[in-house]
Design a protein around this motif. Sequence first.
Motif, PDB file in Angstrom:
ATOM      1  N   MET A 154       0.814  -1.189   0.000  1.00  0.00           N
ATOM      2  CA  MET A 154       0.000   0.000   0.000  1.00  0.00           C
ATOM      3  C   MET A 154       0.864   1.262   0.000  1.00  0.00           C
ATOM      4  O   MET A 154       0.592   2.195  -0.730  1.00  0.00           O
ATOM      5  N   LEU A 155       1.917   1.306   0.821  1.00  0.00           N
ATOM      6  CA  LEU A 155       2.763   2.498   0.894  1.00  0.00           C
ATOM      7  C   LEU A 155       3.807   2.550  -0.208  1.00  0.00           C
ATOM      8  O   LEU A 155       4.612   3.476  -0.245  1.00  0.00           O
ATOM      9  N   ASP A 156       3.798   1.579  -1.116  1.00  0.00           N
ATOM     10  CA  ASP A 156       4.745   1.578  -2.217  1.00  0.00           C
ATOM     11  C   ASP A 156       4.138   2.129  -3.494  1.00  0.00           C
ATOM     12  O   ASP A 156       4.707   1.978  -4.569  1.00  0.00           O
ATOM     13  N   SER A 157       3.007   2.791  -3.410  1.00  0.00           N
ATOM     14  CA  SER A 157       2.352   3.288  -4.618  1.00  0.00           C
ATOM     15  C   SER A 157       3.157   4.438  -5.227  1.00  0.00           C
ATOM     16  O   SER A 157       4.020   5.036  -4.589  1.00  0.00           O
ATOM     17  N   ALA A 158       2.838   4.755  -6.444  1.00  0.00           N
ATOM     18  CA  ALA A 158       3.551   5.805  -7.182  1.00  0.00           C
ATOM     19  C   ALA A 158       3.368   7.167  -6.527  1.00  0.00           C
ATOM     20  O   ALA A 158       4.270   8.006  -6.561  1.00  0.00           O
ATOM     21  N   ILE A 159       2.198   7.395  -5.931  1.00  0.00           N
ATOM     22  CA  ILE A 159       1.956   8.693  -5.283  1.00  0.00           C
ATOM     23  C   ILE A 159       2.926   8.909  -4.130  1.00  0.00           C
ATOM     24  O   ILE A 159       3.505   9.982  -3.991  1.00  0.00           O
ATOM     25  N   PHE A 160       3.124   7.884  -3.307  1.00  0.00           N
ATOM     26  CA  PHE A 160       4.033   8.032  -2.175  1.00  0.00           C
ATOM     27  C   PHE A 160       5.475   8.174  -2.634  1.00  0.00           C
ATOM     28  O   PHE A 160       6.254   8.913  -2.033  1.00  0.00           O
ATOM     29  N   ALA A 161       5.836   7.498  -3.701  1.00  0.00           N
ATOM     30  CA  ALA A 161       7.185   7.641  -4.261  1.00  0.00           C
ATOM     31  C   ALA A 161       7.385   9.063  -4.778  1.00  0.00           C
ATOM     32  O   ALA A 161       8.446   9.661  -4.574  1.00  0.00           O
ATOM     33  N   TRP A 162       6.350   9.610  -5.420  1.00  0.00           N
ATOM     34  CA  TRP A 162       6.443  10.972  -5.936  1.00  0.00           C
ATOM     35  C   TRP A 162       6.545  11.983  -4.787  1.00  0.00           C
ATOM     36  O   TRP A 162       7.329  12.925  -4.848  1.00  0.00           O
ATOM     37  N   ILE A 163       5.747  11.789  -3.743  1.00  0.00           N
ATOM     38  CA  ILE A 163       5.795  12.681  -2.576  1.00  0.00           C
ATOM     39  C   ILE A 163       7.180  12.612  -1.927  1.00  0.00           C
ATOM     40  O   ILE A 163       7.754  13.638  -1.554  1.00  0.00           O
ATOM     41  N   HIS A 164       7.720  11.405  -1.794  1.00  0.00           N
ATOM     42  CA  HIS A 164       9.050  11.244  -1.203  1.00  0.00           C
ATOM     43  C   HIS A 164      10.100  11.997  -2.027  1.00  0.00           C
ATOM     44  O   HIS A 164      10.977  12.662  -1.473  1.00  0.00           O
ATOM     45  N   GLN A 165      10.001  11.893  -3.344  1.00  0.00           N
ATOM     46  CA  GLN A 165      10.932  12.595  -4.229  1.00  0.00           C
ATOM     47  C   GLN A 165      10.790  14.105  -4.056  1.00  0.00           C
ATOM     48  O   GLN A 165      11.782  14.828  -3.953  1.00  0.00           O
ATOM     49  N   LEU A 166       9.566  14.589  -4.022  1.00  0.00           N
ATOM     50  CA  LEU A 166       9.301  16.019  -3.865  1.00  0.00           C
ATOM     51  C   LEU A 166       9.856  16.543  -2.540  1.00  0.00           C
ATOM     52  O   LEU A 166      10.508  17.589  -2.491  1.00  0.00           O
ATOM     53  N   VAL A 167       9.606  15.823  -1.472  1.00  0.00           N
ATOM     54  CA  VAL A 167      10.093  16.247  -0.157  1.00  0.00           C
ATOM     55  C   VAL A 167      11.620  16.269  -0.137  1.00  0.00           C
ATOM     56  O   VAL A 167      12.225  17.164   0.448  1.00  0.00           O
ATOM     57  N   GLY A 168      12.250  15.308  -0.774  1.00  0.00           N
ATOM     58  CA  GLY A 168      13.711  15.291  -0.846  1.00  0.00           C
ATOM     59  C   GLY A 168      14.266  16.529  -1.526  1.00  0.00           C
ATOM     60  O   GLY A 168      15.322  17.039  -1.150  1.00  0.00           O
ATOM     61  N   TRP A 169      13.552  17.024  -2.522  1.00  0.00           N
ATOM     62  CA  TRP A 169      13.994  18.234  -3.220  1.00  0.00           C
ATOM     63  C   TRP A 169      13.853  19.480  -2.355  1.00  0.00           C
ATOM     64  O   TRP A 169      14.468  20.505  -2.626  1.00  0.00           O
ATOM     65  N   LEU A 170      13.050  19.416  -1.317  1.00  0.00           N
ATOM     66  CA  LEU A 170      12.803  20.597  -0.485  1.00  0.00           C
ATOM     67  C   LEU A 170      13.931  20.919   0.489  1.00  0.00           C
ATOM     68  O   LEU A 170      13.996  22.042   0.984  1.00  0.00           O
ATOM     69  N   LEU A 171      14.807  19.977   0.787  1.00  0.00           N
ATOM     70  CA  LEU A 171      15.825  20.221   1.807  1.00  0.00           C
ATOM     71  C   LEU A 171      16.714  21.404   1.457  1.00  0.00           C
ATOM     72  O   LEU A 171      16.969  22.262   2.302  1.00  0.00           O
ATOM     73  N   GLU A 172      17.161  21.479   0.237  1.00  0.00           N
ATOM     74  CA  GLU A 172      18.050  22.577  -0.137  1.00  0.00           C
ATOM     75  C   GLU A 172      17.339  23.935  -0.090  1.00  0.00           C
ATOM     76  O   GLU A 172      17.863  24.882   0.503  1.00  0.00           O
ATOM     77  N   PRO A 173      16.150  24.078  -0.695  1.00  0.00           N
ATOM     78  CA  PRO A 173      15.459  25.377  -0.582  1.00  0.00           C
ATOM     79  C   PRO A 173      15.128  25.760   0.859  1.00  0.00           C
ATOM     80  O   PRO A 173      15.194  26.936   1.220  1.00  0.00           O
ATOM     81  N   VAL A 174      14.772  24.778   1.684  1.00  0.00           N
ATOM     82  CA  VAL A 174      14.480  25.068   3.092  1.00  0.00           C
ATOM     83  C   VAL A 174      15.739  25.562   3.789  1.00  0.00           C
ATOM     84  O   VAL A 174      15.697  26.520   4.568  1.00  0.00           O
ATOM     85  N   THR A 175      16.865  24.936   3.511  1.00  0.00           N
ATOM     86  CA  THR A 175      18.132  25.359   4.117  1.00  0.00           C
ATOM     87  C   THR A 175      18.510  26.768   3.672  1.00  0.00           C
ATOM     88  O   THR A 175      18.915  27.599   4.496  1.00  0.00           O
ATOM     89  N   VAL A 176      18.349  27.059   2.384  1.00  0.00           N
ATOM     90  CA  VAL A 176      18.650  28.405   1.879  1.00  0.00           C
ATOM     91  C   VAL A 176      17.708  29.425   2.514  1.00  0.00           C
ATOM     92  O   VAL A 176      18.136  30.518   2.918  1.00  0.00           O
TER      93      VAL A 176
END
Length: 150
Positions: A1-23
């Motif tokens: 259930m937690l391996d769906s494409a939506i959760f993978a996409w959300i995980h990818q999106l959140v990973g991209w946020l670390l740098e902008p949040v740090t800046v």
Amino acid sequence: MLDSAIFAWIHQLVGWLLEPVTVAMLALLALAIWDVGVACGERFGGLARWRLLPAAEVERRARRRLERSDLIARLGPILGLMGTLIPLGPGLAALGEGDLKVLGVAMRVAFDATVMGLLGGMAGFVLGRLRRRWYDELLDAMERETEGAR
């Protein structure tokens, strides 16, 4: 259930946020440092010159500076929490795989983000409290002077 494409996409999106949040957190800390300098200038002479302004202008300036202090006080901890939670996901995943080095880096980033966010929040909170007192005292003094001139 937690391996769906939506959760993978959300995980990818959140990973991209670390740098902008740090800046954003570093920019917020730079704004806090700048605002501390402005507050020092206000305290040691700037507010005395404000007495020459109309009360409405003093209130407008005070409101804008208090809003900036409040923004720093609120955004610092929010960005710090985001900077804490974002690396914890990959860190915990690395723990599950037995990669303690990745976990260590993720934990260091998380704790550093927490401290930096709290530092910004603390600066904004202290500036806001001091400024509220200074501006209230200034407006009270201006009101007494106006009443005394009548």
